[in-house]
Design a protein around this motif. Structure first.
Motif, PDB file in Angstrom:
ATOM      1  N   UNK A  77       0.814  -1.216   0.000  1.00  0.00           N
ATOM      2  CA  UNK A  77       0.000   0.000   0.000  1.00  0.00           C
ATOM      3  C   UNK A  77       0.845   1.263   0.000  1.00  0.00           C
ATOM      4  N   UNK A  78       2.118   1.149   0.403  1.00  0.00           N
ATOM      5  CA  UNK A  78       2.988   2.316   0.367  1.00  0.00           C
ATOM      6  C   UNK A  78       3.616   2.717   1.680  1.00  0.00           C
TER       7      UNK A  78
ATOM      8  N   UNK B 286      -4.238   6.065  16.217  1.00  0.00           N
ATOM      9  CA  UNK B 286      -4.494   5.436  14.925  1.00  0.00           C
ATOM     10  C   UNK B 286      -4.150   6.386  13.780  1.00  0.00           C
ATOM     11  N   UNK B 287      -3.651   5.820  12.685  1.00  0.00           N
ATOM     12  CA  UNK B 287      -3.332   6.608  11.493  1.00  0.00           C
ATOM     13  C   UNK B 287      -4.534   7.431  11.047  1.00  0.00           C
TER      14      UNK B 287
ATOM     15  N   UNK C 152      -6.156   6.678   2.062  1.00  0.00           N
ATOM     16  CA  UNK C 152      -6.845   6.383   3.314  1.00  0.00           C
ATOM     17  C   UNK C 152      -7.786   5.178   3.187  1.00  0.00           C
ATOM     18  N   UNK C 153      -8.434   5.019   2.045  1.00  0.00           N
ATOM     19  CA  UNK C 153      -9.308   3.855   1.866  1.00  0.00           C
ATOM     20  C   UNK C 153      -8.501   2.559   1.959  1.00  0.00           C
ATOM     21  N   UNK C 154      -7.280   2.586   1.435  1.00  0.00           N
ATOM     22  CA  UNK C 154      -6.421   1.395   1.526  1.00  0.00           C
ATOM     23  C   UNK C 154      -6.039   1.138   2.981  1.00  0.00           C
TER      24      UNK C 154
ATOM     25  N   UNK D 125      -8.831  -0.661   4.649  1.00  0.00           N
ATOM     26  CA  UNK D 125      -8.858  -2.073   4.247  1.00  0.00           C
ATOM     27  C   UNK D 125      -7.824  -2.881   5.023  1.00  0.00           C
ATOM     28  N   UNK D 126      -6.630  -2.307   5.209  1.00  0.00           N
ATOM     29  CA  UNK D 126      -5.575  -3.000   5.950  1.00  0.00           C
ATOM     30  C   UNK D 126      -5.996  -3.191   7.409  1.00  0.00           C
ATOM     31  N   UNK D 127      -6.656  -2.204   7.995  1.00  0.00           N
ATOM     32  CA  UNK D 127      -7.119  -2.349   9.373  1.00  0.00           C
ATOM     33  C   UNK D 127      -8.123  -3.493   9.505  1.00  0.00           C
TER      34      UNK D 127
END
Length: 567
Positions: free
Chosen positions: A40-41, A253-254, A273-275, A278-280
Motif C-alpha cells: 500500500x505504500x 491510529x493513522x 486512506x481507503x487502503x 482495508x488493511x485495518x
C-alpha cells in the motif's frame, strides 16, 4: 493551502503487538498484513526489537532471527525496517558487556534491519555510547533517544525541558554518531506544552536539518494532542498504529491522526486512506482469535499517577489475570507513585517500568519496603547507571542491606566487563555444555534470553499465546499452575502423573529469604511439570498443568493459589 507533510513510522507490528498482547503473537498471524502495508505504500515500519525479541522465544516458540528475515521478505527490499534497542541492555532486561553490544548490531544488520532506535531508561548518556557507535559501525542508521514522562502529581525535580535538553547536550558532547533524534514517551503521560517546548528547544540545539521524531502512547487519552504539539514544534516524524492495535495503551491510529490534522496546514505522508481502512480490517481478521484485554483499548485516567508504558501495563495485567490476582491491581497502581518518586525518577520504560511495577507489587503484597525487588534495588544502588536525581537514601540503605550490595558509582559496562557469567565466552560455554551448535545467533540468544534461550534451542519451548476464540486442547483439559510472584523454586513436591487434591502443596517458591507454597487449583493429575528445583520464575510463569476429570467453567481465570510459609 500549502500542506506540510509529516512522516509516519508504522508501529502496529512491534509496539502495537507489545502494548496489547505483550508481543505474544505468532508471526504467521501478522506477516500477511506487513506485506499488505508495504504494497500500500508504508515504507517505514517498526519490525522488532524491544520485548518482541525475547517474546518470540519465551511465548511463541519462534526464532526471532527467523521472524526478522520473514519480516524483511514481507516488507520488501526497500522498506526502512526499524527495531528498538535498550542501550547497553540491547534487547535483554539486564545490561550486557561490549562484545554482546557489538554482536547485537552485527546480527540485526545481518537479518534485515535498517534503523535501530536506541534509548536508555535512565537517560544516562554513558549507556548509549558503545551501542550507538556499534550500530553505526555495522552500517545501520542510529536514532538516538531522549526518554520522557510526566511525574506523578505532587512530585518534582526531574523530567523538565531543561533535563531533556541537558541529555541532548551530553549526547552531542559525547560525540555519539546518529542520523536522527527521537523523544520517546512510552507511558503517554508527557503533557503537550512540555512536548512542544522540548522539541522547540531541541530544534535550536541540534545541527540544522537534523531529523526529529516523537513517540507517545494514547493511554492517558492525550496522544493526538501531544502529536499535534510535536508537529507544530518542528518534529519531522510521528509514530502511528492500526486498529485494533491503536489508541489506549498503543499509539494513536493513522486514520484518527489524519482526521485531527484536517485544515491545520499539516498532513501525514501516508498511503490512500481507503487502503489504510482495508488493511485495518485485514489486521482485525488476522488477530480475531487472540484475547484482547479490555484495558488495552481504554483511556486510563489514573495513568498520570502511575506512568506505566502501554506494553508493560498490559503485560502485567495479563500476568496478574493468568495468576488469578488481578483484583490486587488497583492497589499496585496506588503504590506506584511512591516507588517512582523514591527511586530517582528513571523514565518508566523497559526495564525501569518493570522495576517500578515489581517494587509496587512487593509493597502491596509484603508491606511497604519489606521486600526490595532485585531490579529496583540494583537500580537505586547504581548498578544500571545514574538516575536523573538521587534515589531516597532510606530506600538505598534498605536495598543495600537486603541485596547484600553496596551502592556504586561505577559504570555498569565496566562491571559487566568483569563478570565471568556474562559475554560471548560465557554464552559459548553454555552452548557447548548443552551440545547446541555455537553460532553468532545462538550465542546472542543465550546471552540475552539465558535459560529460556537454552530451552528454545534445546527444543523444550512451548507456545504460550492467549487466544480467546480458539483455545488449545491443553487449555480445555487442564488448569495451569502459575507463579503468583517471581522467585526461585526451592522444592518440588510432585512428579508427572501424580494425583493431587485441590489445595495440595505442589511447589515451594522462595523470594528474598521467604518461602511460599504453590498449591493445586483443583483435583486432578499432574499432566506436565515445567520447572525443577533451583529454577527462577517470574510472575505468571506456568509451573505445571493439572489434568482434570472435567474442566470446570471459568476455572481458567483462577489458577493455583499460593500461601506464605513462615521460615
Amino acid at each position: 493551502m500549502t500542506v506540510k507533510r509529516v512522516d509516519v513510522m508504522m508501529t502496529a507490528f512491534r509496539d502495537g503487538m507489545q502494548s496489547v498482547f505483550g508481543s505474544r503473537v505468532c508471526s504467521r498471524d501478522f506477516l500477511p498484513v506487513v506485506q499488505a502495508c508495504s504494497e500500500a505504500g508504508f515504507r517505514h515500519i517498526e519490525s522488532g526489537g524491544g520485548a518482541s525479541f525475547q517474546s518470540a522465544f519465551f511465548y511463541c516458540n519462534e526464532n526471532a532471527f527467523d521472524v526478522m528475515d520473514a519480516f524483511r521478505e514481507a516488507a520488501g527490499p526497500d522498506a526502512n525496517l526499524q527495531t528498538l534497542g535498550r542501550g547497553i541492555n540491547v534487547v535483554a532486561l539486564d545490561s550486557q558487556p561490549k562484545d554482546v553490544i557489538r554482536l547485537h548490531a552485527k546480527l540485526f544488520a545481518r537479518h534485515g534491519v535498517t534503523t535501530i532506535r536506541n534509548f536508555d531508561a535512565l537517560n544516562d548518556v554513558d549507556n548509549l555510547i558503545d551501542s550507538g557507535r556499534s550500530i553505526v559501525e555495522e552500517g545501520l542508521a542510529h536514532e538516538v533517544v531522549v526518554t520522557m514522562m510526566e511525574l506523578p502529581p505532587g512530585c518534582g525535580g526531574a523530567h523538565t525541558v531543561e533535563l531533556y535538553t541537558g541529555v541532548l547536550r551530553r549526547i552531542l558532547d559525547a560525540d555519539i554518531p546518529f542520523s536522527s533524534v527521537c523523544f520517546k514517551d512510552a507511558s503517554g503521560t508527557a503533557v503537550p506544552g512540555k512536548v512542544y517546548e522540548t522539541i522547540r528547544a531541541a530544534r535550536r540545539l541540534l545541527p540544522e536539518g537534523t531529523r526529529i521524531s516523537f513517540h507517545t502512547h494514547d493511554t492517558a487519552g492525550i496522544g493526538i494532542i501531544c502529536y499535534g504539539a510535536a508537529i507544530r514544534a518542528g518534529a519531522d516524524q510521528i509514530d502511528l498504529s492500526l486498529a485494533p492495535l491503536s489508541h489506549g495503551t498503543c499509539q494513536p491510529d493513522v486514520v484518527t491522526m489524519w482526521h485531527s490534522l484536517r485544515g491545520s496546514g499539516y498532513g501525514l505522508a501516508i498511503p490512500d486512506l481507503d487502503r489504510v481502512l482495508e488493511i485495518e480490517e485485514m489486521l482485525k481478521e488476522c488477530l480475531r482469535d487472540y484475547f484482547l484485554p479490555p484495558e488495552a483499548r481504554s483511556v486510563e485516567p489514573l495513568i498520570p499517577y502511575f506512568p506505566m508504558p502501554g506494553g508493560a501495563l498490559t503485560a502485567n495485567t495479563q500476568m496478574m489475570r493468568d495468576a488469578g490476582i488481578l483484583d490486587r491491581y488497583p492497589e499496585v497502581i496506588k503504590a506506584m507513585g511512591e516507588v517512582v518518586r523514591r527511586g530517582g525518577f528513571g523514565t518508566s520504560v523497559t526495564p525501569v517500568s518493570q522495576f517500578y511495577f515489581q517494587q509496587a507489587f512487593n509493597n502491596v503484597i509484603f508491606g511497604r519496603w519489606v521486600k526490595i525487588a532485585q531490579g529496583y534495588g540494583r537500580m537505586v544502588l547504581g548498578y544500571y547507571g545514574k538516575t536523573p536525581v538521587a534515589p531516597d537514601p532510606e530506600v538505598v540503605a534498605i536495598a543495600s542491606k537486603q541485596l547484600g550490595l553496596p551502592p556504586t558509582k561505577r559504570s555498569p559496562l565496566e562491571i559487566d566487563e568483569e563478570d565471568p557469567a556474562k559475554g560471548i565466552p560465557a554464552a559459548t560455554r553454555r552452548l557447548e555444555q548443552d551440545a547446541i551448535p555455537v553460532t553468532d545467533e545462538n550465542v546472542f540468544i543465550v546471552a540475552t534470553c539465558k535459560d529460556k534461550g537454552i530451552a528454545f534451542l534445546g527444543g523444550e519451548a512451548e507456545i504460550l499465546v492467549r487466544k480467546s476464540n480458539a483455545p488449545s486442547r491443553a487449555a480445555q483439559d487442564t488448569l495451569p499452575v502459575c507463579a503468583g510472584q517471581p522467585g526461585r523454586i526451592a522444592r518440588v513436591h510432585v512428579k508427572a502423573r501424580d494425583p493431587v487434591k485441590a489445595g495440595d502443596p505442589l511447589f515451594v517458591l522462595e523470594l528474598m529469604m521467604m518461602q511460599y507454597a504453590v498449591s493445586a487449583p483443583a483435583d486432578g493429575v499432574i499432566a506436565d511439570l515445567y520447572v525443577a528445583e533451583g529454577a527462577h520464575v517470574g510472575i505468571g510463569d506456568v509451573l505445571a498443568r493439572v489434568s482434570l476429570p472435567s474442566f470446570p467453567a471459568g476455572a481458567a481465570r483462577a489458577p493455583a493459589a499460593w500461601q506464605p510459609i513462615r521460615v
